[in-house]
Structures are given as C-alpha cells and as structure tokens.
Design an enzyme around this catalytic site. Structure first.
Site, PDB file in Angstrom:
ATOM      1  N   SER A  41      82.182  32.503  77.211  1.00 31.65           N
ATOM      2  CA  SER A  41      83.363  31.880  76.631  1.00 31.65           C
ATOM      3  C   SER A  41      84.614  32.341  77.362  1.00 31.65           C
ATOM      4  CB  SER A  41      83.482  32.246  75.148  1.00 31.65           C
ATOM      5  OG  SER A  41      84.769  31.875  74.689  1.00 31.65           O
ATOM      6  N   GLU A  42      85.525  31.386  77.636  1.00 33.69           N
ATOM      7  CA  GLU A  42      86.790  31.731  78.310  1.00 33.69           C
ATOM      8  C   GLU A  42      87.654  32.666  77.471  1.00 33.69           C
ATOM      9  OE1 GLU A  42      85.565  28.351  78.038  1.00 33.69           O
ATOM     10  OE2 GLU A  42      87.178  27.201  78.989  1.00 33.69           O
ATOM     11  N   SER A  43      87.324  32.824  76.204  1.00 28.22           N
ATOM     12  CA  SER A  43      88.085  33.771  75.388  1.00 28.22           C
ATOM     13  C   SER A  43      87.801  35.202  75.807  1.00 28.22           C
ATOM     14  CB  SER A  43      87.758  33.573  73.909  1.00 28.22           C
ATOM     15  OG  SER A  43      86.377  33.781  73.685  1.00 28.22           O
TER      16      SER A  43
END
Lengths: 223, 228
Positions: free
Chosen positions: A51-53
């Site tokens: 996830s880009e988070s």
C-alpha cells in the site's frame, strides 16, 4: 439486443482477477473493484499486499473498536495489525513500485485502448483530476491488470481504439477484466479471451469501441 | 550548547512563517497530519502560502469542522497547492470552489514523482530521470532520455521553506521515530525543508530512544513541539 441484459456482479469480476495473482507475489490494489480482489484469493494461496500508505503485507480491515489512525491503507481505511507487516516511507514505497518489485497492480479505468494505453486519472469535464500513485504503478509494476465495468452507466464504451482522456500510461495494460469479458491488449489489437456466460462475442463488440480479435481458444468466463 | 529545538506552543513554532512561504505538509489520506501546527498557522495568519502535500481528508471531519488544510484554504491563506490528489472531483469542497473561482492555483504531480523530487531536493541531487511521466501530459517540456531500462524524463528537485511533520516520539535533539503508516511522507519532507517542525506525541531526553530505531536523525528536525 444488449440493452438491460444482465452482466456479472463486481464480486465475480474480482474473483476472476484473483486467479491472475501469482502465489507469493507482491500486489497493489487500486480503489473500486480492485479492492474487492483481496476477498477471493484461492484457498492456500498467499499474496502480499503493498500500500502507498507505507505498509507491506496489509491484512484485513480493522473492526470498528480496534481502529488505529496510524494503520491505514491507501484508501484511508483502517487495517488490522498482522504478523509480517512492514512500514516504510513514501520514497521506499515508490521505489518498490518503480523499481519493478511489485508483481501486479490491479487498477480501475475510465478508458483502456486496444493496445493497452490506460486513462484513469482525469475526466476533463470534472476539473483537475487525481493522479495519486496510478502513474507510477502503470510505469513500474511488472504487470498491470484493469478491473472495471465494461461500459459507463450510459453504456458508453470504456474500451476504445485510442484513449481520448489524458493517459496514465502508454501500452501498460496486459489484461482487462470486465463484467462482460476478459481481454488482452496487444500491439496488434485487442484479443478477446473470455466472454461472460450468456453473452456472445457480437454482443460484447456492440459495447466495445475497439475491434475485438477472437482468441483461438476463446471461451466462457472462467472462475 | 546545542541549539534549543523545543518550542512551548505550536503558535511559537510557526510564528515566523512569512507570507509567500512554501510548506511541506506530511500526512496521508486524512491521517498523520501535524494538526496542532496547521491550526496554529491559521491563527498566525500567514498568507500567499504554497502547500505541498499528498492529500487531505476530503470530507468534513466528525466534529463538522473543516480539516486543517482545507481550513487554511478556506481562510484565504493558500495561493497554491502541489499534490497528486488535491481534492475529490465533484466534492464541492472549498479547494474545488477556490480553484474554479481562479483564487487557488493547483499543480498535480504524480505521487512517486513528487516524493523523488523532494528526495532530490533534500539530498542535494540535481535532478532525477524517472519513467513515470513518459508519454503522458506530465512529460511536457521535460528532457527525455533513453536508458538501458527504457525511456525516462528529467524531474527537477523540489525544496521548501518549512515542513510540518507528526512524529510518534522525538528526543530533544530532534531524533525522531514514527508509528505505523504515519511515517510515509514525513522523513522525506523533513529532509527537503529549510526548517522542519515536528509535532511529537512524546518528547524524551536523549538516550531514551534506541539509536537503531531512529528514522529521522535530528539533523533533519529543527523545531519540536508537543502534540496535544
């Protein structure tokens, strides 16, 4: 007559995409139908979600009582803490994407062209657009799968000969899975591999603005 | 004596921010923002600001008030946003309204390009060739080159006057650690600003944090203020 004819539910599209994910692979899922894909990993299979988070090995979403603002996915949803998770900065997160370490990304789209151009970040009539990380994913992931409804709500074609919306990536899409068909963009055009039960190639063609080339082994949607 | 980095209040930590400043705002999808610093900036009232950030929460937060970045926009303090996803199209929020009215400039930058430009800015790198924008409208006006791995375009470094980051803990020298997914933009933004201000959930004495665990060494953190 294709108007009003029943199409496959979003869950079935997600289930079909799940079959494409390599066992043990690193996968990034976009919003919409792609997010549903994680519910349909074949039994015994393992997929590691990126996830880009800033989270690797994302697990299931958290129950309401255990929501933690320091544990979110790219859509801002709360994640459960699971063994094997790793956190990282955005620069590392995009090194994973751009460096070819992410095996597959599954994205939604406004348009996909016959040769695999992807347009999914901007509808010009709706303002500035939202590119997010889609352009990096399109450029860097080893494989880009599009999962979407075959047409827009007015039956307008989303699968086109040439994209008219600003593109996210050129020739990047390797497979398109919709609620009507499974298609493979190639330099020579769009190959139709599978058709939804009860639909014919001609009916799918009516809702597709690119010319469909039937695969030698064209078959019914395979789950 | 080392420079004193501790500030008593968020207002004191942002008091010198001049009109026209560029500020990096760490956070992701509505979480991990230095809310106290952003609220203090609202009070200080600096305007003509350029904010560089990933994205805020688009909707109103639970209390019914606007989220911090939207508050600054709403208050007329922001002239430009640089972001991969500045607002939800069609949301009708204050960012969209001001953009449509021509009061707010917006520059969209792909997320992975933005972070590498900030890294280049913070690390003293003259520019980076990235494949991301090849063949798209983001390539316009940029040099393209063919490398062994394929085509790439030149992206230029980006720096800012200030960075607002939220950290899980910092010691008084500025060495900082993060919690979970709230790390994301903060370490890079901390490098790319002239003055990085950390809003810390916990402030401790040097020696209390494991040096092996430090993500942002204190050289990148200039001011520290306690989160409320």
């Amino acid at each position: 007559m294709v108007e009003g004819k029943e199409r496959l539910p979003r869950e079935v599209v997600a289930m079909r995409v799940a079959k494409e994910l390599p066992d043990g692979g690193f996968v990034n899922l976009g919003l919409g139908i792609p997010t549903l894909v994680s519910n349909f990993i074949p039994e015994g299979g393992v997929v590691f979600y990126h996830s880009e988070s800033g989270v690797l090995n994302c697990g299931p979403l958290a129950e309401e009582e255990e929501q933690d603002i320091d544990l979110i996915n790219a859509g801002g949803q709360f994640l459960q803490r699971v063994p094997g998770m790793a956190f990282f900065s955005t620069v590392d997160g995009f090194a994973m994407i751009r460096g070819g370490h992410v095996d597959v990304t599954v994205l939604g789209a406004h348009q996909v062209s016959a040769t695999g151009d992807l347009a999914n970040w901007m509808l010009p009539e709706r303002g500035v657009g939202n590119i997010g990380g889609a352009m990096d994913l399109a450029a860097g992931a080893k494989q880009v799968i599009v999962a979407m409804e075959h047409t827009d709500r007015q039956d307008g074609a989303k699968i086109v000969q040439e994209c008219t919306y600003p593109i996210t990536g050129k020739g990047c899409v390797s497979l398109i899975v919709t609620d009507l068909a499974v298609m493979q963009p190639t330099p020579d055009g769009l190959v139709l591999r599978e058709v939804a039960p009860g639909w014919t190639m001609e009916e799918v063609q009516e809702l597709t603005a690119a010319t469909l080339i039937p695969a030698p082994d064209l078959k019914e949607y395979e789950l | 004596m080392p420079q004193e980095k501790l500030y008593a209040t968020p207002q004191a930590a942002v008091a010198d921010i001049q009109n026209g400043s560029t500020i990096l705002v760490a956070g992701f999808a509505g979480y991990g923002f230095a809310e106290g610093l952003l609220a203090a900036l609202l009070e200080v009232g600096s305007n003509d600001l350029t904010l560089i950030y990933r994205a805020g929460p688009y909707a109103e937060v639970e209390s019914g008030s606007l989220p911090a970045v939207e508050n600054l926009v709403s208050n007329g303090q922001v002239s430009k946003l640089i972001s991969p996803m500045p607002y939800e199209p069609g949301s009708g929020g204050v960012i969209e309204q001001q953009w449509q009215a021509g009061q707010l400039d917006i520059e969209i930058v792909p997320q992975g390009v933005l972070v590498e430009r900030l890294r280049a800015g913070g690390a003293g790198i003259g520019g980076v060739f990235l494949p991301t924008a090849v063949g798209t409208r983001f390539e316009t006006g940029k040099e393209r080159r063919n490398f062994s791995d394929g085509e790439a375009v030149l992206e230029l470094p980006l720096k800012a006057d200030y960075a607002f980051i939220r950290v899980a803990a910092a010691d008084t020298l500025g060495n900082a650690i993060y919690q979970g997914s709230s790390r994301n933009w903060a370490p890079i933004m901390a490098m790319a600003a002239r003055v990085t201000i950390a809003e810390a959930d916990r402030i401790v004495e040097p020696g209390e944090l494991d040096p092996e665990a430090i993500i942002s060494p204190g050289i990148f953190v200039n001011r520290i203020v306690a989160a409320r």
